[in-house]
Design a protein around this motif. Structure first.
Motif, short mmCIF file in Angstrom:
data_model
loop_
_atom_site.label_atom_id
_atom_site.label_comp_id
_atom_site.label_asym_id
_atom_site.label_seq_id
_atom_site.Cartn_x
_atom_site.Cartn_y
_atom_site.Cartn_z
N SER A 1 13.81 38.34 36.42
CA SER A 1 14.54 36.42 37.04
C SER A 1 14.11 37.11 38.28
CB SER A 1 15.48 36.03 37.11
OG SER A 1 16.17 34.93 37.72
N SER A 2 14.56 36.00 39.08
CA SER A 2 14.15 36.20 40.73
C SER A 2 15.47 35.27 41.84
CB SER A 2 12.23 35.86 41.61
OG SER A 2 12.67 34.10 41.13
N PHE A 3 15.75 34.65 40.19
CA PHE A 3 17.43 34.03 41.11
C PHE A 3 18.55 34.89 40.81
CE2 PHE A 3 21.15 31.56 39.18
CZ PHE A 3 21.24 30.61 40.46
N SER A 4 19.11 35.24 42.29
CA SER A 4 20.16 36.16 41.96
C SER A 4 21.60 35.66 41.97
CB SER A 4 19.82 36.88 43.55
OG SER A 4 21.47 37.48 44.07
N ILE A 5 22.49 36.22 41.21
CA ILE A 5 23.51 35.32 41.35
C ILE A 5 24.49 36.29 41.38
CG2 ILE A 5 25.30 35.65 39.24
CD1 ILE A 5 23.69 35.00 37.43
N GLU A 6 25.47 35.40 42.41
CA GLU A 6 26.10 36.15 43.62
C GLU A 6 27.86 36.23 43.09
OE1 GLU A 6 25.54 37.97 46.08
OE2 GLU A 6 22.94 38.05 45.98
N PRO A 7 28.44 36.92 42.60
CA PRO A 7 29.92 37.04 43.19
C PRO A 7 30.34 35.93 43.61
CG PRO A 7 29.60 39.72 43.68
CD PRO A 7 27.90 38.69 44.29
N LYS A 8 30.37 35.24 44.81
CA LYS A 8 30.87 34.41 45.17
C LYS A 8 30.27 33.24 44.40
CE LYS A 8 32.65 35.69 49.60
NZ LYS A 8 32.28 35.46 50.98
N GLU A 9 29.83 32.72 44.16
CA GLU A 9 28.99 31.76 42.71
C GLU A 9 29.37 32.03 41.71
OE1 GLU A 9 24.89 31.22 43.97
OE2 GLU A 9 24.86 30.94 45.85
N SER A 10 29.24 33.12 40.87
CA SER A 10 30.15 33.55 40.10
C SER A 10 31.28 32.97 39.69
CB SER A 10 29.33 34.60 39.44
OG SER A 10 30.38 35.07 37.44
N ASP A 11 31.97 33.79 40.79
CA ASP A 11 33.32 32.83 40.68
C ASP A 11 33.89 31.57 40.65
OD1 ASP A 11 34.44 35.53 40.82
OD2 ASP A 11 35.67 36.19 42.41
N GLU A 12 33.15 31.06 41.60
CA GLU A 12 33.04 29.63 41.61
C GLU A 12 33.35 28.63 40.39
OE1 GLU A 12 33.68 25.64 44.10
OE2 GLU A 12 33.96 27.50 44.01
N CYS A 13 32.01 29.04 39.92
CA CYS A 13 32.30 28.66 38.01
C CYS A 13 33.01 28.79 37.53
CB CYS A 13 30.12 28.85 37.45
SG CYS A 13 29.07 28.08 38.47
N LEU A 14 32.91 29.62 37.16
CA LEU A 14 33.84 30.82 36.57
C LEU A 14 35.48 29.52 36.73
CD1 LEU A 14 34.02 34.63 36.38
CD2 LEU A 14 33.97 32.92 34.33
N MET A 15 35.90 29.87 38.06
CA MET A 15 36.56 28.01 38.09
C MET A 15 36.55 27.29 37.92
SD MET A 15 38.11 29.99 41.88
CE MET A 15 37.01 30.20 42.44
N GLY A 16 35.55 26.57 37.51
CA GLY A 16 35.35 25.90 37.83
C GLY A 16 36.06 25.41 35.57
N THR A 17 34.71 26.24 35.25
CA THR A 17 35.52 26.16 33.48
C THR A 17 36.98 26.47 33.26
OG1 THR A 17 33.47 27.36 33.18
CG2 THR A 17 34.53 27.36 31.48
N ILE A 18 37.43 27.44 34.06
CA ILE A 18 38.82 27.60 33.79
C ILE A 18 39.95 26.70 34.20
CG2 ILE A 18 40.55 28.91 33.94
CD1 ILE A 18 38.73 31.04 34.65
N GLY A 19 39.21 25.95 35.61
CA GLY A 19 40.04 24.57 36.18
C GLY A 19 40.79 25.38 37.23
N SER A 20 40.92 26.29 37.58
CA SER A 20 41.27 26.70 38.81
C SER A 20 41.00 26.76 40.19
CB SER A 20 41.53 28.50 38.63
OG SER A 20 40.56 28.95 38.44
N GLY A 21 41.43 26.94 41.50
CA GLY A 21 41.33 27.12 42.69
C GLY A 21 41.27 25.57 43.26
N HIS A 22 40.65 24.91 43.55
CA HIS A 22 40.54 23.76 44.22
C HIS A 22 40.15 22.80 42.73
CE1 HIS A 22 35.90 25.78 45.70
NE2 HIS A 22 36.07 24.28 44.27
N TYR A 23 39.72 23.50 41.13
CA TYR A 23 39.65 22.65 40.66
C TYR A 23 40.37 22.73 39.50
CZ TYR A 23 34.34 23.37 40.93
OH TYR A 23 33.48 23.56 41.68
N LYS A 24 41.89 23.10 40.15
CA LYS A 24 42.74 22.84 39.79
C LYS A 24 43.26 21.90 38.96
CE LYS A 24 46.76 25.60 38.90
NZ LYS A 24 46.93 26.30 38.16
N GLY A 25 43.86 21.68 37.66
CA GLY A 25 43.86 20.92 36.70
C GLY A 25 42.39 20.03 36.19
N THR A 26 41.20 20.37 36.33
CA THR A 26 40.67 19.76 35.65
C THR A 26 39.44 20.42 35.13
OG1 THR A 26 40.39 18.71 37.67
CG2 THR A 26 38.14 18.24 36.38
#
Length: 333
Positions: free
Chosen positions: A79-104
């Motif tokens: 793939s030519s699409f690069s997965i950056e660590p910060k973007e990966s963390d952002e998606c993980l937090m959205g799934t988990i419901g942490s960070g600015h997704y807290k509670g969701t």
């Protein structure tokens, strides 16, 4: 005949007692691990603390689908699409419901979905794509899963990713495992795809032998010298060791020796502890060994010493899920 029945019952009691003891020890290790993670990695702990609040259950991702890899699903190109660590963390937090997704929990944006399902990723990028699907099931994100095609879609991507992960793992075995370079990746591959349900392709006796050979006497993991590798896998250890020092330099420089730049193949977070143990490597090793233990206890994997008294119920293996709590925290951070 009665004597054989009594011996079997005695053996089963011994196995049950041992598993209970192991479960208690695993819970203690997880508790200590959470304490140190909170103290020494406060930022990462804040992002992923919800993962540590309950046992992490590796749920089979296949939903009754075929549990073998398929060479017809191999990626045609990188793939030519690069997965950056910060973007990966952002998606993980959205799934988990942490960070600015807290509670969701279970927030999966279109951008994250593209990241999760992109074809052609390799090494740590593709294993972390698989991790997202584990988290979606772990947090019961049924609505998010149904919106993207339902559980058959999860099984499909599990087969796609693990077919490609298996191909990478076999390539490593054929060329020889580079100490400190390939070990961590191989154990992460075994942990995720073995946990996804691909028992016969990843949880093989010779792989278990290899993982145990890599383990230090004190129980943790560090780069292995290659002196005791199983004959059942074509591990050309001498050639691998000769290349290892050169490859470490090249990997750190982002050059594979051909003059082309590439994304460095290393875990998102690794640290050598004071006793020489590698944090991430020891964590994925513990996770991979736990998957082996669960498969044995659930009668999904034949291992001679345990199989004779294996009817002990999967509830014992469920208790081992606490052992995954600390490992998952380190894999994610």
């Amino acid at each position: 005949f009665m004597s054989l029945v009594c011996i079997k019952q005695w053996y089963q009691r011994r196995v049950r007692a041992y598993v209970r003891s192991l479960a208690r020890y695993a819970r203690s290790v997880a508790g200590r691990g959470i304490f140190y993670a909170k103290r020494n990695a406060a930022v990462q702990y804040g992002k992923f603390s919800d993962l540590l609040s309950q046992p992490f259950v590796y749920q089979n991702l296949l939903s009754g689908a075929v549990d073998r890899v398929d060479t017809g699903l191999l990626f045609e190109k990188k793939s030519s699409f690069s997965i950056e660590p910060k973007e990966s963390d952002e998606c993980l937090m959205g799934t988990i419901g942490s960070g600015h997704y807290k509670g969701t929990k279970c927030t999966v944006t279109d951008k994250c979905w593209r990241q999760i399902t992109d074809r052609g990723q390799r090494e740590y990028s593709v294993t972390h794509q698989l991790l997202f699907f584990f988290l979606l099931k772990h947090f019961n994100c049924t609505e998010a899963i149904e919106a993207r095609g339902g559980y058959p879609m999860v099984a499909h991507y599990a087969r796609v990713f693990c077919s490609n992960i298996h191909q990478e793992m076999e390539e490593i075995f054929q060329r020889g495992v580079d100490p400190g370079v390939d070990q961590d990746l191989v154990m992460e591959q075994v942990m995720f795809c073995g946990g996804a349900g691909f028992i016969s392709d990843f949880l093989r006796p010779e792989v278990l032998e290899m993982l145990l050979d890599w383990q230090r006497e004190d129980g943790c993991y560090a780069p292995y010298d290659g002196s005791h590798l199983p004959d059942a896998i074509a591990l050309h250890s001498r050639r691998a060791k000769e290349r290892a020092a050169v490859r470490k330099i090249l990997l750190n420089s982002g050059d594979d020796g051909s003059g082309k730049k590439f994304i460095m193949r290393k875990p998102l977070s690794e640290a050598e502890l004071r006793d020489g143990c590698m944090m991430h490597m020891s964590s994925v090793a513990g996770g991979a060994l736990t998957i082996f233990v669960k498969a044995i206890l659930e009668n999904r994997l034949y291992v001679e010493p345990l199989h004779q008294g294996a009817e002990i119920g999967s509830n014992f293996s469920d208790r081992l899920d606490w052992y995954m709590v600390f490992f998952m925290s380190l894999v994610c951070i």
